[in-house]
Design a protein around this motif. Structure first.
Motif, PDB file in Angstrom:
ATOM      1  N   ASP A 121       0.849  -1.191   0.000  1.00 58.66           N
ATOM      2  CA  ASP A 121       0.000   0.000   0.000  1.00 58.66           C
ATOM      3  C   ASP A 121       0.888   1.247   0.000  1.00 58.66           C
ATOM      4  O   ASP A 121       1.938   1.262   0.623  1.00 58.66           O
ATOM      5  N   ASN A 214      -4.784  14.726   3.228  1.00 57.37           N
ATOM      6  CA  ASN A 214      -4.254  15.306   1.986  1.00 57.37           C
ATOM      7  C   ASN A 214      -4.836  16.706   1.835  1.00 57.37           C
ATOM      8  O   ASN A 214      -5.981  16.872   1.416  1.00 57.37           O
ATOM      9  N   TYR A 241       1.666  14.372   6.604  1.00 58.52           N
ATOM     10  CA  TYR A 241       1.006  13.445   5.676  1.00 58.52           C
ATOM     11  C   TYR A 241       2.061  12.824   4.778  1.00 58.52           C
ATOM     12  O   TYR A 241       2.690  13.514   3.978  1.00 58.52           O
ATOM     13  N   LEU A 245      -0.751   5.038   4.131  1.00 53.28           N
ATOM     14  CA  LEU A 245      -1.586   4.843   5.323  1.00 53.28           C
ATOM     15  C   LEU A 245      -0.810   4.191   6.456  1.00 53.28           C
ATOM     16  O   LEU A 245      -0.870   4.636   7.601  1.00 53.28           O
ATOM     17  N   TYR A 259      -5.582  10.309  11.594  1.00 51.40           N
ATOM     18  CA  TYR A 259      -5.474  10.210  10.137  1.00 51.40           C
ATOM     19  C   TYR A 259      -6.890  10.327   9.588  1.00 51.40           C
ATOM     20  O   TYR A 259      -7.820   9.676  10.111  1.00 51.40           O
ATOM     21  N   TYR A 261      -9.267  10.257   6.008  1.00 52.90           N
ATOM     22  CA  TYR A 261      -9.528  10.206   4.589  1.00 52.90           C
ATOM     23  C   TYR A 261     -11.045  10.334   4.387  1.00 52.90           C
ATOM     24  O   TYR A 261     -11.757   9.332   4.287  1.00 52.90           O
ATOM     25  N   LYS A 271     -11.821   6.761  -0.158  1.00 44.84           N
ATOM     26  CA  LYS A 271     -10.896   6.105  -1.100  1.00 44.84           C
ATOM     27  C   LYS A 271     -10.457   4.741  -0.581  1.00 44.84           C
ATOM     28  O   LYS A 271     -10.246   3.810  -1.358  1.00 44.84           O
TER      29      LYS A 271
HETATM   30  P1  P6P Z   1      -4.069  10.411  -1.675  1.00 40.90           P
HETATM   31  C1  P6P Z   1      -2.122   4.963  -0.914  1.00 40.90           C
HETATM   32  O1  P6P Z   1      -2.492   4.935  -2.266  1.00 40.90           O
HETATM   33  C2  P6P Z   1      -3.366   5.071  -0.064  1.00 40.90           C
HETATM   34  O2  P6P Z   1      -4.174   3.953  -0.281  1.00 40.90           O
HETATM   35  C3  P6P Z   1      -2.991   5.203   1.405  1.00 40.90           C
HETATM   36  O3  P6P Z   1      -1.869   4.442   1.734  1.00 40.90           O
HETATM   37  C4  P6P Z   1      -2.733   6.686   1.541  1.00 40.90           C
HETATM   38  O4  P6P Z   1      -2.950   7.161   2.855  1.00 40.90           O
HETATM   39  C5  P6P Z   1      -3.753   7.280   0.568  1.00 40.90           C
HETATM   40  O5  P6P Z   1      -4.063   6.266  -0.384  1.00 40.90           O
HETATM   41  C6  P6P Z   1      -3.167   8.463  -0.172  1.00 40.90           C
HETATM   42  O6  P6P Z   1      -4.218   8.964  -0.998  1.00 40.90           O
HETATM   43  O7  P6P Z   1      -5.365  10.607  -2.413  1.00 40.90           O
HETATM   44  O8  P6P Z   1      -3.900  11.400  -0.546  1.00 40.90           O
HETATM   45  O9  P6P Z   1      -2.848  10.333  -2.561  1.00 40.90           O
END
Ligand code: P6P
Length: 324
Positions: A121, A214, A241, A245, A259, A261, A271
């Motif tokens: 990941d 982000n 950031y 993850l 954290y 998202y 996401k």
């Molecule tokens: P963005 C990596 O692709 C992931 O799944 C996580 O590890 C990470 O926190 C997130 O997506 C990053 O997403 O949209 O900020 O680039």
């Protein structure tokens, strides 16, 4: 009994697994073997990651790729390694992987476990030498032994996980694991090829001053999340950031933090994937005394509908997640 507290740091993962197996009389050693298979694959992935830049250099010592064919992407390699290790280990009958749309059947129809996994990941970080991670989640199958696993085995819900963990390929390689009696961390000693217990009983600090999101998406976030982030800035909290993850989660687990998202225009349902990102991280954080929600309910109570379903994720220090 919280076996982690009884374990001296410095013990190896193998000894730890054997000792914990003795704590659980019903454990027949299959889960122990499964955990060893995951650890083995992670050692191979650790090595591939640390050679990544060299693999494409035709003819360089040990490149193993002198034909100069284009190097497979590391997340594809990691997927192959974890599937192979779980297949050969014999304890897993099926796998749901971020890299495969359909269930991967291992052929071990008499095996009792299924695994949901994100083999590597943080793919946006792979080519730029920034920390990345593996996330895994383990269930006991509910379909009859001797038959082929079905989606039902993977859609039992977050609270049916029997173990979960991640491997952080960072400044050091660390395997963090829970099997429902606390959270332990094992640092990889490359010279021995062994994981050594380095964090006997990881606890999520109840409060923190670090927020991870982000910033480029903030204007998409629900109003109450934007208000929360403004409040963090007003309180001069630290924004951190990494875009991985596992790395962002682990830093917040050690130092305290949250954290986020949230839903965005691009990802209206969030996401991150429920089965192999949100559920395992939520199991770990709750076992460490922290919190994980989708903004409405605990992640572990979110009903699974499909194996690659997405979810919003707010995870880390309980006092911070509760403010959202
Ligand atoms: P963005 C990596 O692709 C992931 O799944 C996580 O590890 C990470 O926190 C997130 O997506 C990053 O997403 O949209 O900020 O680039």
């Amino acid at each position: 009994k919280n076996g982690e507290l009884a374990m001296p740091v410095g013990t190896t993962l193998d000894r730890y697994i054997m000792r914990r197996q003795n704590d659980f009389p019903y454990a027949t050693g299959e889960l122990s073997q499964l955990l060893r298979d995951i650890a083995l694959a992670s050692k191979i992935v650790h090595r591939e990651i640390n050679r990544a830049g060299l693999m494409d250099i035709a003819g360089s010592a040990g490149s193993g790729n002198v034909q100069g064919e284009t190097q497979q992407k590391l997340d594809v390699i990691a997927n192959i390694r974890f599937i192979r290790a779980l297949k050969n280990g014999g304890e897993v009958c099926a796998i749901i992987s971020e890299e495969d749309d359909d269930i991967v059947h291992t052929g071990n129809v008499n095996a009792r476990y299924v695994v949901a996994i994100d083999p590597l990941d943080g793919s946006s970080n792979i080519d730029v030498n920034v920390s990345i991670g593996t996330i895994f989640s383990i269930y006991r199958r509910i379909t009859p032994v001797g038959t082929e696993a079905t989606e039902a085995d993977f859609l039992q819900g977050g609270r049916c996980q029997i173990a979960a963990g991640y491997i952080l390929y960072g400044s050091s390689t660390l395997l963090v694991l829970t099997s429902g009696a606390g959270v332990s961390g094992f640092t990889y000693d490359n010279s021995l090829g062994e994981y050594i217990l380095s964090h006997a009983n990881l606890r999520q600090p109840p409060v923190g001053t670090i927020f991870s999101c982000n910033d480029g998406n903030v204007e998409d976030y629900p109003a109450h999340v934007q208000a929360y982030l403004s409040d963090c800035r007003r309180r001069r909290f630290t924004g951190r950031y990494i875009g991985s993850l596992v790395a962002d989660f682990h830093r917040n687990l050690i130092k305290g933090g949250i954290y986020l998202y949230p839903p965005t225009v691009k990802s209206p349902n969030g996401k991150l994937r429920l089965l192999y990102e949100c559920y395992p991280m939520a199991f770990i954080v709750e076992q460490a005394g922290g919190r994980a929600t989708n903004g409405h309910e605990s992640i572990l109570d979110v009903a699974p509908v499909s194996v690659h379903q997405r979810s919003a994720l707010y995870i880390g220090s309980a006092a911070m997640v509760d403010e959202l």
